[in-house]
Scaffold this motif. Structure first.
Motif, PDB file in Angstrom:
ATOM      1  N   SER A 129       0.818  -1.209   0.000  1.00  0.00           N
ATOM      2  CA  SER A 129       0.000   0.000   0.000  1.00  0.00           C
ATOM      3  C   SER A 129       0.855   1.264   0.000  1.00  0.00           C
ATOM      4  O   SER A 129       1.803   1.384   0.763  1.00  0.00           O
ATOM      5  CB  SER A 129      -0.910  -0.014   1.228  1.00  0.00           C
ATOM      6  N   HIS A 130       0.487   2.239  -0.844  1.00  0.00           N
ATOM      7  CA  HIS A 130       1.268   3.466  -0.963  1.00  0.00           C
ATOM      8  C   HIS A 130       0.448   4.555  -1.647  1.00  0.00           C
ATOM      9  O   HIS A 130      -0.624   4.297  -2.192  1.00  0.00           O
ATOM     10  CB  HIS A 130       2.554   3.216  -1.774  1.00  0.00           C
ATOM     11  N   ILE A 131       0.965   5.775  -1.605  1.00  0.00           N
ATOM     12  CA  ILE A 131       0.425   6.901  -2.351  1.00  0.00           C
ATOM     13  C   ILE A 131       1.544   7.464  -3.225  1.00  0.00           C
ATOM     14  O   ILE A 131       2.675   6.981  -3.181  1.00  0.00           O
ATOM     15  CB  ILE A 131      -0.136   7.987  -1.412  1.00  0.00           C
ATOM     16  N   HIS A 132       1.248   8.494  -4.011  1.00  0.00           N
ATOM     17  CA  HIS A 132       2.249   9.116  -4.882  1.00  0.00           C
ATOM     18  C   HIS A 132       2.364  10.599  -4.511  1.00  0.00           C
ATOM     19  O   HIS A 132       1.706  11.452  -5.123  1.00  0.00           O
ATOM     20  CB  HIS A 132       1.854   8.964  -6.352  1.00  0.00           C
ATOM     21  N   LYS A 167      -6.057  -2.694  -5.761  1.00  0.00           N
ATOM     22  CA  LYS A 167      -6.844  -2.510  -4.541  1.00  0.00           C
ATOM     23  C   LYS A 167      -6.761  -1.047  -4.124  1.00  0.00           C
ATOM     24  O   LYS A 167      -5.672  -0.522  -3.902  1.00  0.00           O
ATOM     25  CB  LYS A 167      -6.303  -3.414  -3.433  1.00  0.00           C
ATOM     26  N   LEU A 168      -7.904  -0.393  -4.011  1.00  0.00           N
ATOM     27  CA  LEU A 168      -7.986   1.015  -3.643  1.00  0.00           C
ATOM     28  C   LEU A 168      -8.604   1.133  -2.255  1.00  0.00           C
ATOM     29  O   LEU A 168      -9.571   0.429  -1.933  1.00  0.00           O
ATOM     30  CB  LEU A 168      -8.839   1.774  -4.660  1.00  0.00           C
ATOM     31  N   SER A 223      -3.612  11.458  -6.885  1.00  0.00           N
ATOM     32  CA  SER A 223      -2.394  10.834  -6.373  1.00  0.00           C
ATOM     33  C   SER A 223      -2.399  10.578  -4.874  1.00  0.00           C
ATOM     34  O   SER A 223      -1.611   9.774  -4.375  1.00  0.00           O
ATOM     35  CB  SER A 223      -1.181  11.697  -6.743  1.00  0.00           C
ATOM     36  N   TRP A 224      -3.303  11.214  -4.134  1.00  0.00           N
ATOM     37  CA  TRP A 224      -3.371  10.982  -2.689  1.00  0.00           C
ATOM     38  C   TRP A 224      -4.113   9.699  -2.335  1.00  0.00           C
ATOM     39  O   TRP A 224      -4.135   9.279  -1.176  1.00  0.00           O
ATOM     40  CB  TRP A 224      -4.047  12.164  -1.986  1.00  0.00           C
ATOM     41  N   LEU A 225      -4.730   9.047  -3.314  1.00  0.00           N
ATOM     42  CA  LEU A 225      -5.528   7.856  -3.033  1.00  0.00           C
ATOM     43  C   LEU A 225      -4.610   6.646  -2.800  1.00  0.00           C
ATOM     44  O   LEU A 225      -3.843   6.249  -3.676  1.00  0.00           O
ATOM     45  CB  LEU A 225      -6.470   7.582  -4.205  1.00  0.00           C
TER      46      LEU A 225
END
Length: 207
Positions: free
Chosen positions: A116-119, A140-141, A181-183
């Protein structure tokens, strides 16, 4: 009478790459990804040093559209999709524009995951899918409010999609997904028996 509204919508853009812009040769794109992965010793070393399963060019190659014409063609199509998504998001870009910041290859072997990560520092991020063998993992969101749910009970199994904490999207080869990108998102384990999951990811910033 009571009234319930949905607020603060999170948008996900899902389209076939060929719907906008000029067609991109899928076979050439897949072959280019594999050739780059085989030749990119710096990228291979980074993956090994950082425990990254498979291969990514994220930390080694920053100029794919300049090196390979197929990636220049891909970016032209992505530009069109990002512009369409920006309209849907009602962005007021003023005298600036959304421009490609990074683009990189991901090759995930069977059993590989991307946690899991964001950009950070980007506006729109996304992925287009080059090879998705049977059993390849979906995207997966995560609901961006998860950290604030505190003592909330879990949702029922068949809750409406907009109320679920996690959404799984199974794209097909040639699809493009875009999100802000924050998702937070992740790639669960690739359950394909033999073949690799190949994708090209990217970030756009506002400049």
């Amino acid at each position: 009478m009571s009234k319930i509204r949905s607020l603060f919508t999170t948008r996900l853009y899902h389209a076939n790459l060929a719907e906008l812009g000029d067609p991109v040769d899928a076979a050439e794109l897949e072959n280019s990804c594999m050739v780059i992965a085989d030749d990119d010793e710096a990228g291979q070393d980074w993956c090994e040093a950082n425990g990254y399963p498979g291969y990514t060019s994220y930390a080694s190659l920053t100029d794919l559209p300049w090196r390979f014409p197929i990636f220049a063609d891909l970016v032209k199509s992505l530009d069109a999709h990002v512009a369409e998504f920006a309209k849907e998001l009602a962005f007021d870009l003023g005298d600036k524009a959304l421009k490609l910041e990074d683009i990189w290859i991901n090759i995930l072997p069977p059993g590989g995951i991307h946690t899991s990560h964001i950009h950070p520092h980007s506006v729109i991020s996304g992925t287009t899918y080059v090879a998705m063998p049977e059993g390849a993992s979906a995207l997966k969101l995560e609901d961006p409010r998860s950290a604030m749910m505190m003592a909330a009970p879990p949702r029922i199994k068949d809750a409406p999609e907009e109320l679920r904490q996690f959404i799984y999207v199974a794209p097909a080869v040639g699809d493009v997904l875009l999100w802000e990108s924050w998702l937070r998102h992740e790639v669960p384990m690739n359950m394909a028996e033999e073949d690799e999951r190949i994708s090209v990811s990217f970030n756009y910033n506002w400049e």
